[in-house]
Design an enzyme around this catalytic site. Structure first.
Site, PDB file in Angstrom:
ATOM      1  N   ARG A 182       0.815  -1.216   0.000  1.00 21.39           N
ATOM      2  CA  ARG A 182       0.000   0.000   0.000  1.00 21.39           C
ATOM      3  C   ARG A 182       0.854   1.273   0.000  1.00 21.39           C
ATOM      4  O   ARG A 182       0.531   2.259  -0.659  1.00 21.39           O
ATOM      5  CB  ARG A 182      -0.902  -0.026   1.245  1.00 21.39           C
ATOM      6  N   HIS A 234     -20.394  11.343  -0.418  1.00 20.25           N
ATOM      7  CA  HIS A 234     -20.759  10.143   0.329  1.00 20.25           C
ATOM      8  C   HIS A 234     -22.271   9.944   0.220  1.00 20.25           C
ATOM      9  O   HIS A 234     -23.032  10.897   0.416  1.00 20.25           O
ATOM     10  CB  HIS A 234     -20.349  10.303   1.798  1.00 20.25           C
ATOM     11  N   ASN A 248     -15.029  15.009  -1.267  1.00 20.38           N
ATOM     12  CA  ASN A 248     -15.556  13.665  -1.492  1.00 20.38           C
ATOM     13  C   ASN A 248     -17.077  13.729  -1.466  1.00 20.38           C
ATOM     14  O   ASN A 248     -17.654  14.621  -0.844  1.00 20.38           O
ATOM     15  CB  ASN A 248     -15.079  12.738  -0.366  1.00 20.38           C
TER      16      ASN A 248
HETATM   17  C1  GRF Z   1     -21.451   7.096  -5.327  1.00 24.15           C
HETATM   18  O1  GRF Z   1     -22.589   6.571  -4.708  1.00 24.15           O
HETATM   19  C2  GRF Z   1     -20.660   7.939  -4.368  1.00 24.15           C
HETATM   20  O2  GRF Z   1     -21.453   8.590  -3.415  1.00 24.15           O
HETATM   21  C3  GRF Z   1     -19.782   6.934  -3.674  1.00 24.15           C
HETATM   22  O3  GRF Z   1     -19.451   6.014  -4.683  1.00 24.15           O
HETATM   23  C4  GRF Z   1     -20.448   6.008  -5.693  1.00 24.15           C
HETATM   24  C5  GRF Z   1     -19.759   6.282  -6.974  1.00 24.15           C
HETATM   25  O4  GRF Z   1     -20.623   6.219  -8.097  1.00 24.15           O
HETATM   26  N1  GRF Z   1     -18.658   7.587  -3.060  1.00 24.15           N
HETATM   27  P1  GRF Z   1     -20.112   6.749  -9.497  1.00 24.15           P
HETATM   28  O5  GRF Z   1     -18.817   6.005  -9.799  1.00 24.15           O
HETATM   29  O6  GRF Z   1     -19.885   8.225  -9.383  1.00 24.15           O
HETATM   30  O7  GRF Z   1     -21.182   6.417 -10.481  1.00 24.15           O
END
Ligand code: GRF
Length: 202
Positions: free
Chosen positions: A66, A110, A108
């Site tokens: 990692r 979520h 980010n």
């Molecule tokens: C989304 O649900 C986001 O909230 C999470 O991962 C998923 C990614 O979906 N972090 P995508 O690759 O943007 O379609």
């Protein structure tokens, strides 16, 4: 001034596409300078190519450990000279060295209303718990898991007949609104981090 943004994504990239579309529509004053992915098979790669965005593959599987991967990722990120790094479905924890390298410059999304349902499968966690509302959260990235200062959230109802997939789909629609909006605010220099709070300037 136009900002430089770089996107990290591991998979489908629908949020990445929403960001590309908002830039193309001139809703976000930015140029997307790179897609960085840990997954050479990510669907997001084709989206970048279609939009003429350079792709950097830092293949997690090709590193012995990692730490080596993180060093290569950090190097790839530095090469971007980005004002903002956008984690759009980047499915790994960003190590502390990378977080410290770009303070206040990483966001980010979520798929839950943080601080509820942190970590993986947030939609499933919310559905199993039986909450009546869920949603999505855009936040700055700090060294905690899904714990950085919140920029904005959007709420969706959880309906009786939902299953995990239906709920995830309803949340995703709101992600595609929330993420470009938060990135636009950043690129317009309208966000100010004050402790745990993010103030949005008018
Ligand atoms: C989304 O649900 C986001 O909230 C999470 O991962 C998923 C990614 O979906 N972090 P995508 O690759 O943007 O379609």
């Amino acid at each position: 001034m136009t900002k430089r943004i770089a996107v990290l994504a591991s998979g489908r990239g629908s949020n990445f596409q929403a960001v590309i579309d908002a830039i193309t529509a001139r809703e976000i004053p930015a140029t997307c300078v790179a897609l960085i992915t840990d997954n050479p098979k990510a669907y997001a790669i084709g989206r970048a190519e279609a939009a003429g965005i350079p792709v950097k593959v830092v293949d997690y599987a090709s590193f012995p450990a990692r730490e080596a991967y993180e060093q290569a990722l950090l190097a790839a990120m530095r090469e971007c000279h980005a004002d903002l790094f956008v984690l759009a479905g980047y499915m790994r924890i960003v190590g502390p060295e990378i977080v410290r390298a770009f303070p206040g410059k990483m966001v980010n999304i979520h798929p839950a209303l943080l601080p509820s349902f942190q970590g993986l499968h947030a939609q499933r966690q919310a559905w199993l718990y039986g909450v009546k509302v869920s949603g999505c959260t855009v936040h700055f990235v700090d060294e905690s898991l899904d714990g950085g200062p919140i920029i904005l959230q959007r709420v969706v109802p959880v309906l009786d007949d939902d299953d995990e997939d239906v709920l995830a789909e309803r949340i995703l629609e709101q992600e595609h609104i929330a993420f470009p909006e938060a990135i636009r605010l950043f690129c317009e220099d309208k966000l100010e981090i004050v402790g745990r709070n993010v103030r949005i300037r008018k």
